[in-house]
Motif scaffolding. Structure first.
Motif, PDB file in Angstrom:
ATOM      1  N   VAL A   1      -9.318   1.996   5.716  1.00  0.00           N
ATOM      2  CA  VAL A   1      -8.817   3.315   5.334  1.00  0.00           C
ATOM      3  C   VAL A   1      -7.324   3.264   5.019  1.00  0.00           C
ATOM      4  O   VAL A   1      -6.825   4.059   4.220  1.00  0.00           O
ATOM      5  CB  VAL A   1      -9.095   4.352   6.454  1.00  0.00           C
ATOM      6  N   LYS A   2      -6.628   2.313   5.632  1.00  0.00           N
ATOM      7  CA  LYS A   2      -5.184   2.189   5.383  1.00  0.00           C
ATOM      8  C   LYS A   2      -4.892   1.922   3.908  1.00  0.00           C
ATOM      9  O   LYS A   2      -3.792   2.200   3.434  1.00  0.00           O
ATOM     10  CB  LYS A   2      -4.590   1.066   6.254  1.00  0.00           C
ATOM     11  N   ILE A   3      -5.852   1.379   3.198  1.00  0.00           N
ATOM     12  CA  ILE A   3      -5.680   1.133   1.757  1.00  0.00           C
ATOM     13  C   ILE A   3      -5.566   2.465   1.011  1.00  0.00           C
ATOM     14  O   ILE A   3      -4.740   2.631   0.116  1.00  0.00           O
ATOM     15  CB  ILE A   3      -6.861   0.307   1.199  1.00  0.00           C
ATOM     16  N   GLY A   4      -6.403   3.426   1.410  1.00  0.00           N
ATOM     17  CA  GLY A   4      -6.462   4.693   0.691  1.00  0.00           C
ATOM     18  C   GLY A   4      -5.512   5.774   1.180  1.00  0.00           C
ATOM     19  O   GLY A   4      -5.124   6.656   0.405  1.00  0.00           O
ATOM     20  N   LYS A   5      -5.128   5.700   2.449  1.00  0.00           N
ATOM     21  CA  LYS A   5      -4.307   6.787   3.017  1.00  0.00           C
ATOM     22  C   LYS A   5      -3.025   7.088   2.239  1.00  0.00           C
ATOM     23  O   LYS A   5      -2.713   8.257   1.998  1.00  0.00           O
ATOM     24  CB  LYS A   5      -3.998   6.496   4.495  1.00  0.00           C
ATOM     25  N   PRO A   6      -2.273   6.073   1.808  1.00  0.00           N
ATOM     26  CA  PRO A   6      -1.071   6.390   1.026  1.00  0.00           C
ATOM     27  C   PRO A   6      -1.398   7.140  -0.272  1.00  0.00           C
ATOM     28  O   PRO A   6      -0.611   7.956  -0.745  1.00  0.00           O
ATOM     29  CB  PRO A   6      -0.477   5.003   0.719  1.00  0.00           C
ATOM     30  N   LEU A   7      -2.581   6.870  -0.828  1.00  0.00           N
ATOM     31  CA  LEU A   7      -2.965   7.531  -2.073  1.00  0.00           C
ATOM     32  C   LEU A   7      -3.443   8.962  -1.814  1.00  0.00           C
ATOM     33  O   LEU A   7      -3.307   9.828  -2.679  1.00  0.00           O
ATOM     34  CB  LEU A   7      -4.022   6.708  -2.805  1.00  0.00           C
ATOM     35  N   TRP A   8      -4.003   9.208  -0.612  1.00  0.00           N
ATOM     36  CA  TRP A   8      -4.318  10.600  -0.242  1.00  0.00           C
ATOM     37  C   TRP A   8      -3.023  11.419  -0.270  1.00  0.00           C
ATOM     38  O   TRP A   8      -2.998  12.532  -0.775  1.00  0.00           O
ATOM     39  CB  TRP A   8      -4.920  10.671   1.159  1.00  0.00           C
ATOM     40  N   LYS A   9      -1.976  10.793   0.285  1.00  0.00           N
ATOM     41  CA  LYS A   9      -0.677  11.471   0.337  1.00  0.00           C
ATOM     42  C   LYS A   9      -0.108  11.649  -1.068  1.00  0.00           C
ATOM     43  O   LYS A   9       0.396  12.723  -1.423  1.00  0.00           O
ATOM     44  CB  LYS A   9       0.286  10.664   1.214  1.00  0.00           C
ATOM     45  N   GLU A  10      -0.195  10.601  -1.866  1.00  0.00           N
ATOM     46  CA  GLU A  10       0.325  10.648  -3.236  1.00  0.00           C
ATOM     47  C   GLU A  10      -0.358  11.750  -4.050  1.00  0.00           C
ATOM     48  O   GLU A  10       0.271  12.403  -4.892  1.00  0.00           O
ATOM     49  CB  GLU A  10       0.116   9.286  -3.912  1.00  0.00           C
ATOM     50  N   ALA A  11      -1.656  11.961  -3.785  1.00  0.00           N
ATOM     51  CA  ALA A  11      -2.423  12.983  -4.510  1.00  0.00           C
ATOM     52  C   ALA A  11      -2.177  14.386  -3.955  1.00  0.00           C
ATOM     53  O   ALA A  11      -2.664  15.370  -4.514  1.00  0.00           O
ATOM     54  CB  ALA A  11      -3.915  12.649  -4.455  1.00  0.00           C
ATOM     55  N   GLY A  12      -1.448  14.465  -2.827  1.00  0.00           N
ATOM     56  CA  GLY A  12      -1.141  15.766  -2.237  1.00  0.00           C
ATOM     57  C   GLY A  12      -2.289  16.407  -1.493  1.00  0.00           C
ATOM     58  O   GLY A  12      -2.346  17.627  -1.328  1.00  0.00           O
ATOM     59  N   VAL A  13      -3.253  15.573  -1.019  1.00  0.00           N
ATOM     60  CA  VAL A  13      -4.428  16.143  -0.335  1.00  0.00           C
ATOM     61  C   VAL A  13      -4.599  15.592   1.082  1.00  0.00           C
ATOM     62  O   VAL A  13      -5.626  15.831   1.721  1.00  0.00           O
ATOM     63  CB  VAL A  13      -5.729  15.892  -1.143  1.00  0.00           C
ATOM     64  N   GLU A  14      -3.594  14.857   1.569  1.00  0.00           N
ATOM     65  CA  GLU A  14      -3.710  14.241   2.899  1.00  0.00           C
ATOM     66  C   GLU A  14      -4.033  15.288   3.964  1.00  0.00           C
ATOM     67  O   GLU A  14      -4.797  15.024   4.900  1.00  0.00           O
ATOM     68  CB  GLU A  14      -2.406  13.526   3.234  1.00  0.00           C
ATOM     69  N   HIS A  15      -3.493  16.488   3.819  1.00  0.00           N
ATOM     70  CA  HIS A  15      -3.711  17.542   4.821  1.00  0.00           C
ATOM     71  C   HIS A  15      -5.155  18.056   4.837  1.00  0.00           C
ATOM     72  O   HIS A  15      -5.566  18.712   5.779  1.00  0.00           O
ATOM     73  CB  HIS A  15      -2.759  18.717   4.568  1.00  0.00           C
ATOM     74  N   LYS A  16      -5.919  17.731   3.801  1.00  0.00           N
ATOM     75  CA  LYS A  16      -7.313  18.192   3.739  1.00  0.00           C
ATOM     76  C   LYS A  16      -8.278  17.197   4.384  1.00  0.00           C
ATOM     77  O   LYS A  16      -9.461  17.499   4.528  1.00  0.00           O
ATOM     78  CB  LYS A  16      -7.745  18.398   2.283  1.00  0.00           C
ATOM     79  N   ILE A  17      -7.786  15.993   4.727  1.00  0.00           N
ATOM     80  CA  ILE A  17      -8.676  14.947   5.249  1.00  0.00           C
ATOM     81  C   ILE A  17      -8.395  14.714   6.723  1.00  0.00           C
ATOM     82  O   ILE A  17      -7.307  14.294   7.108  1.00  0.00           O
ATOM     83  CB  ILE A  17      -8.512  13.641   4.441  1.00  0.00           C
ATOM     84  N   ASP A  18      -9.391  15.013   7.544  1.00  0.00           N
ATOM     85  CA  ASP A  18      -9.297  14.860   9.000  1.00  0.00           C
ATOM     86  C   ASP A  18     -10.050  13.585   9.374  1.00  0.00           C
ATOM     87  O   ASP A  18     -11.275  13.581   9.497  1.00  0.00           O
ATOM     88  CB  ASP A  18      -9.912  16.098   9.669  1.00  0.00           C
ATOM     89  N   LEU A  19      -9.299  12.492   9.509  1.00  0.00           N
ATOM     90  CA  LEU A  19      -9.902  11.183   9.763  1.00  0.00           C
ATOM     91  C   LEU A  19     -10.200  11.017  11.242  1.00  0.00           C
ATOM     92  O   LEU A  19      -9.309  11.151  12.087  1.00  0.00           O
ATOM     93  CB  LEU A  19      -8.952  10.085   9.279  1.00  0.00           C
ATOM     94  N   ARG A  20     -11.447  10.718  11.570  1.00  0.00           N
ATOM     95  CA  ARG A  20     -11.863  10.508  12.968  1.00  0.00           C
ATOM     96  C   ARG A  20     -12.331   9.060  13.121  1.00  0.00           C
ATOM     97  O   ARG A  20     -13.392   8.692  12.612  1.00  0.00           O
ATOM     98  CB  ARG A  20     -13.013  11.464  13.334  1.00  0.00           C
ATOM     99  N   ILE A  21     -11.511   8.257  13.793  1.00  0.00           N
ATOM    100  CA  ILE A  21     -11.856   6.845  13.990  1.00  0.00           C
ATOM    101  C   ILE A  21     -12.563   6.695  15.338  1.00  0.00           C
ATOM    102  O   ILE A  21     -11.937   6.570  16.389  1.00  0.00           O
ATOM    103  CB  ILE A  21     -10.605   5.948  13.920  1.00  0.00           C
ATOM    104  N   LYS A  22     -13.863   6.769  15.281  1.00  0.00           N
ATOM    105  CA  LYS A  22     -14.754   6.604  16.448  1.00  0.00           C
ATOM    106  C   LYS A  22     -16.174   6.606  15.901  1.00  0.00           C
ATOM    107  O   LYS A  22     -16.371   6.949  14.729  1.00  0.00           O
ATOM    108  CB  LYS A  22     -14.546   7.745  17.454  1.00  0.00           C
ATOM    109  N   PRO A  23     -17.165   6.235  16.706  1.00  0.00           N
ATOM    110  CA  PRO A  23     -18.537   6.288  16.199  1.00  0.00           C
ATOM    111  C   PRO A  23     -18.873   7.686  15.671  1.00  0.00           C
ATOM    112  O   PRO A  23     -18.568   8.696  16.316  1.00  0.00           O
ATOM    113  CB  PRO A  23     -19.383   5.935  17.425  1.00  0.00           C
TER     114      PRO A  23
END
Length: 260
Positions: free
Chosen positions: A138-160
């Motif tokens: 996910v670290k590959i895409g996270k900077p691009l979520w920010k670049e696209a201005g939508v990082e605040h719309k994605i609630d990433l849950r790292i667990k099963p």
């Protein structure tokens, strides 16, 4: 993104979405997340290097430039073939827009291409609950979520993902989601489906990826638990009176279940 012009899709698509492997062996990595999904755009109809496949992309793909950037970054990854095909992602985005979705669940994030794809079409107060157990990809895409201005719309849950789905249910969020996309370890597909069905509103959609499992569902081997699980779920969905369904020959096969 409906505002984006139709982009021509040259050879990099063959590298990007169509890079799919011939005879890619399935393997268990990162705990329960099952890798080795040949996201073949064939479904037995259009070969990945077919001129008709290229025509389809040239005449239908409207890919946001940051989505394209992430697709090409993912294509360079050793596990890049796991990425959802771009034409399938575009269908998901169109469905999300069609039903005016605000709350979306994604089970299986990988580098975050489809999370970004859906976040781009959600309203500003929309949310994607993005479930995965491996933060490295996910670290590959996270900077691009920010670049696209939508990082605040994605609630990433790292667990099963089962744990996240149970938490959502425990928090009283049953029947509050509009759309779910299931694309993680295949052995848990039935459990993911049942929990998503409880979380999705009536009229909502669950998209289930890899329902062809590279053709292995035709004759699932006794030692192939993934193929067996998907085949059983496919048979169950055919008779499930709680949903209407369409199984589509796109990517590695995707079933859309519309909750009644």
């Amino acid at each position: 993104d409906s505002k984006m012009p139709l982009l021509s899709v040259p050879k990099e698509v063959a590298v990007g979405t169509a890079m799919l492997g011939v005879a890619f062996a399935t393997g268990m990595l990162a705990g329960k997340r099952f890798f080795g999904t040949p996201k073949s755009p064939t479904s037995g109809m259009i070969g990945k290097s077919s001129p008709l496949r290229q025509y389809l992309l040239d005449h239908s793909l409207r890919e946001h430039p940051i989505l394209k950037k992430l697709r090409l970054l993912t294509a360079d990854h050793p596990w890049g073939r796991m990425m959802v095909s771009c034409e399938q992602a575009q269908l998901m985005a169109n469905l999300v827009k069609l039903i005016k979705a605000k709350k979306v669940i994604e089970i299986g994030v990988f580098t975050g291409y489809n999370a970004l794809n859906m976040a781009l079409v959600l309203p500003d107060n929309g949310r994607v609950i993005a479930c995965d157990i491996n933060e490295d990809y996910v670290k590959i895409g996270k900077p691009l979520w920010k670049e696209a201005g939508v990082e605040h719309k994605i609630d990433l849950r790292i667990k099963p993902a089962i744990q996240t789905l149970d938490e959502l249910l425990a928090n009283g969020e049953a029947e509050t989601f509009d759309f779910a996309f299931i694309d993680a370890d295949k052995e848990s597909y039935n459990e993911y489906y049942e929990k998503c069905l409880r979380l999705i509103k009536k009229g909502g959609i669950i998209a289930i990826d890899n329902v062809f499992w590279n053709g292995k569902v035709l004759k699932p081997r006794k030692d192939d638990l993934a193929a067996q699980t998907i085949h059983r779920l496919n048979e169950k969905l055919l008779r499930d009176a709680r949903v209407n369904i369409s199984m589509l020959p796109i990517g590695d096969g995707v079933t859309l279940a519309f909750k009644l």
